[in-house]
Design an enzyme around this catalytic site. Structure first.
Site, PDB file in Angstrom:
ATOM      1  N   GLY A  31       0.826  -1.204   0.000  1.00  0.00           N
ATOM      2  CA  GLY A  31       0.000   0.000   0.000  1.00  0.00           C
ATOM      3  C   GLY A  31       0.861   1.255   0.000  1.00  0.00           C
ATOM      4  CD  GLU A  87       2.108  -5.380   8.045  1.00  0.00           C
ATOM      5  OE1 GLU A  87       2.772  -5.204   9.083  1.00  0.00           O
ATOM      6  OE2 GLU A  87       2.336  -4.778   6.978  1.00  0.00           O
ATOM      7  CG  ASP A 144       6.823  -6.438   7.599  1.00  0.00           C
ATOM      8  OD1 ASP A 144       6.188  -5.362   7.434  1.00  0.00           O
ATOM      9  OD2 ASP A 144       6.922  -6.987   8.713  1.00  0.00           O
ATOM     10  CB  ALA A 200       8.174   6.495   6.967  1.00  0.00           C
ATOM     11  CE  LYS A 206      15.354   4.507   1.586  1.00  0.00           C
ATOM     12  NZ  LYS A 206      13.932   4.760   1.846  1.00  0.00           N
TER      13      LYS A 206
HETATM   14  P1  ITT Z   1       3.065  -2.175   3.186  1.00  0.00           P
HETATM   15  O1  ITT Z   1       1.713  -1.950   2.585  1.00  0.00           O
HETATM   16  O2  ITT Z   1       4.072  -2.684   2.183  1.00  0.00           O
HETATM   17  O3  ITT Z   1       3.050  -3.007   4.458  1.00  0.00           O
HETATM   18  P2  ITT Z   1       4.021  -0.058   4.961  1.00  0.00           P
HETATM   19  O4  ITT Z   1       4.327   1.389   4.705  1.00  0.00           O
HETATM   20  O5  ITT Z   1       3.015  -0.386   6.031  1.00  0.00           O
HETATM   21  O6  ITT Z   1       3.604  -0.697   3.553  1.00  0.00           O
HETATM   22  P3  ITT Z   1       6.089  -1.591   6.392  1.00  0.00           P
HETATM   23  O7  ITT Z   1       5.111  -2.228   7.316  1.00  0.00           O
HETATM   24  O8  ITT Z   1       7.081  -2.459   5.718  1.00  0.00           O
HETATM   25  O9  ITT Z   1       5.377  -0.787   5.199  1.00  0.00           O
HETATM   26  O10 ITT Z   1       6.902  -0.451   7.099  1.00  0.00           O
HETATM   27  C1  ITT Z   1       6.854  -0.176   8.483  1.00  0.00           C
HETATM   28  C2  ITT Z   1       7.030   1.309   8.699  1.00  0.00           C
HETATM   29  O11 ITT Z   1       8.374   1.673   8.370  1.00  0.00           O
HETATM   30  C3  ITT Z   1       6.114   2.169   7.862  1.00  0.00           C
HETATM   31  O12 ITT Z   1       5.730   3.314   8.624  1.00  0.00           O
HETATM   32  C4  ITT Z   1       6.996   2.578   6.703  1.00  0.00           C
HETATM   33  O13 ITT Z   1       6.584   3.820   6.142  1.00  0.00           O
HETATM   34  C5  ITT Z   1       8.367   2.672   7.379  1.00  0.00           C
HETATM   35  N1  ITT Z   1       9.439   2.394   6.424  1.00  0.00           N
HETATM   36  C6  ITT Z   1       9.582   1.243   5.717  1.00  0.00           C
HETATM   37  N2  ITT Z   1      10.627   1.346   4.885  1.00  0.00           N
HETATM   38  C7  ITT Z   1      11.145   2.582   5.072  1.00  0.00           C
HETATM   39  C8  ITT Z   1      12.214   3.291   4.476  1.00  0.00           C
HETATM   40  O14 ITT Z   1      12.935   2.769   3.503  1.00  0.00           O
HETATM   41  N3  ITT Z   1      12.449   4.529   4.904  1.00  0.00           N
HETATM   42  C9  ITT Z   1      11.710   5.099   5.880  1.00  0.00           C
HETATM   43  N4  ITT Z   1      10.682   4.496   6.486  1.00  0.00           N
HETATM   44  C10 ITT Z   1      10.390   3.254   6.075  1.00  0.00           C
END
Ligand code: ITT
Length: 192
Positions: A16, A44, A72, A149, A171
């Site tokens: 998402g 999840e 994840d 994020a 990155k």
């Molecule tokens: P999904 O639908 O793929 O689960 P998500 O944004 O919920 O998307 P995750 O659960 O993998 O993704 O990520 C956990 C949190 O960490 C979420 O708030 C992300 O925005 C953040 N995050 C993941 N990868 C990041 C990155 O490369 N840089 C900064 N924040 C990241």
């Protein structure tokens, strides 16, 4: 079946998060793999990143009936006993980056790492998972307008800039996501 036939099949990335799609396409296109995207969600489950990725990939493949990856990720801060870790989404939505900085205000050991686990599954195979980690530290304030994020908080090892100050292609050269996706791509291309 020849290897080239297998690697030309499309893979659908279930997420998402559009930032992840942009990064993953940048990484995998360079490695010769094209990604489709579907935001169909998946539960999840409680557990570590591997558990979530394995379950998510299996769940999504049952719904779509074609090869998928899920990913994840989380930010793991040593001085906070590796918090937020698997709670990274919830913490980003509630405490946000300012809340993390408050928790870290008197903390000298700033070590942190981003972890990413890619889960791959097809209708005919069990899920496979691939871990990528990038080491770094938590800055003292948010910096940068790129990324998303936690990026403005996280300063990768050997850098002065946060991920938020690095453009996506920079990155993508060494991020947690680069490492997990590259492991996946090497394995994938090796499948007979
Ligand atoms: P999904 O639908 O793929 O689960 P998500 O944004 O919920 O998307 P995750 O659960 O993998 O993704 O990520 C956990 C949190 O960490 C979420 O708030 C992300 O925005 C953040 N995050 C993941 N990868 C990041 C990155 O490369 N840089 C900064 N924040 C990241």
């Amino acid at each position: 079946m020849s290897n080239s036939k297998i690697i030309s099949k499309s893979i659908t990335f279930i997420t998402g998060n559009p930032h992840k799609v942009k990064e993953a396409r940048g990484i995998l296109n360079n490695l010769g793999i094209t990604l489709e995207h579907a935001d169909i969600g998946y539960p999840e489950i409680q557990g570590d990143l591997e558990d979530v990725a394995r379950y998510g990939a299996q769940y999504a493949v049952r719904r779509l009936g074609k090869p998928v990856i899920v990913e994840d990720a989380g930010l793991f801060i040593k001085a906070l006993k590796w918090f937020p870790g698997t709670y990274s989404s919830y913490v980003q939505e509630t405490l946000s980056n300012q809340g993390i900085l408050k928790l870290m205000s008197d903390v000298e050991d700033r070590y942190a790492e981003f972890r990413s686990v890619v889960g791959y599954c097809t209708p005919k195979t069990e899920p496979e998972v691939f871990l990528g980690i990038v080491k770094g530290r938590i800055g003292y304030k948010e910096k940068g307008k790129y990324g998303f994020a936690y990026d403005p908080l996280f300063i990768p090892e050997d850098y002065c800039e946060s991920f938020g100050e690095l453009q996506t292609d920079v990155k993508n050269r060494f991020s947690h996501r680069r490492k997990s996706l590259e492991k996946f791509a090497l394995w994938y291309k090796d499948q007979k």
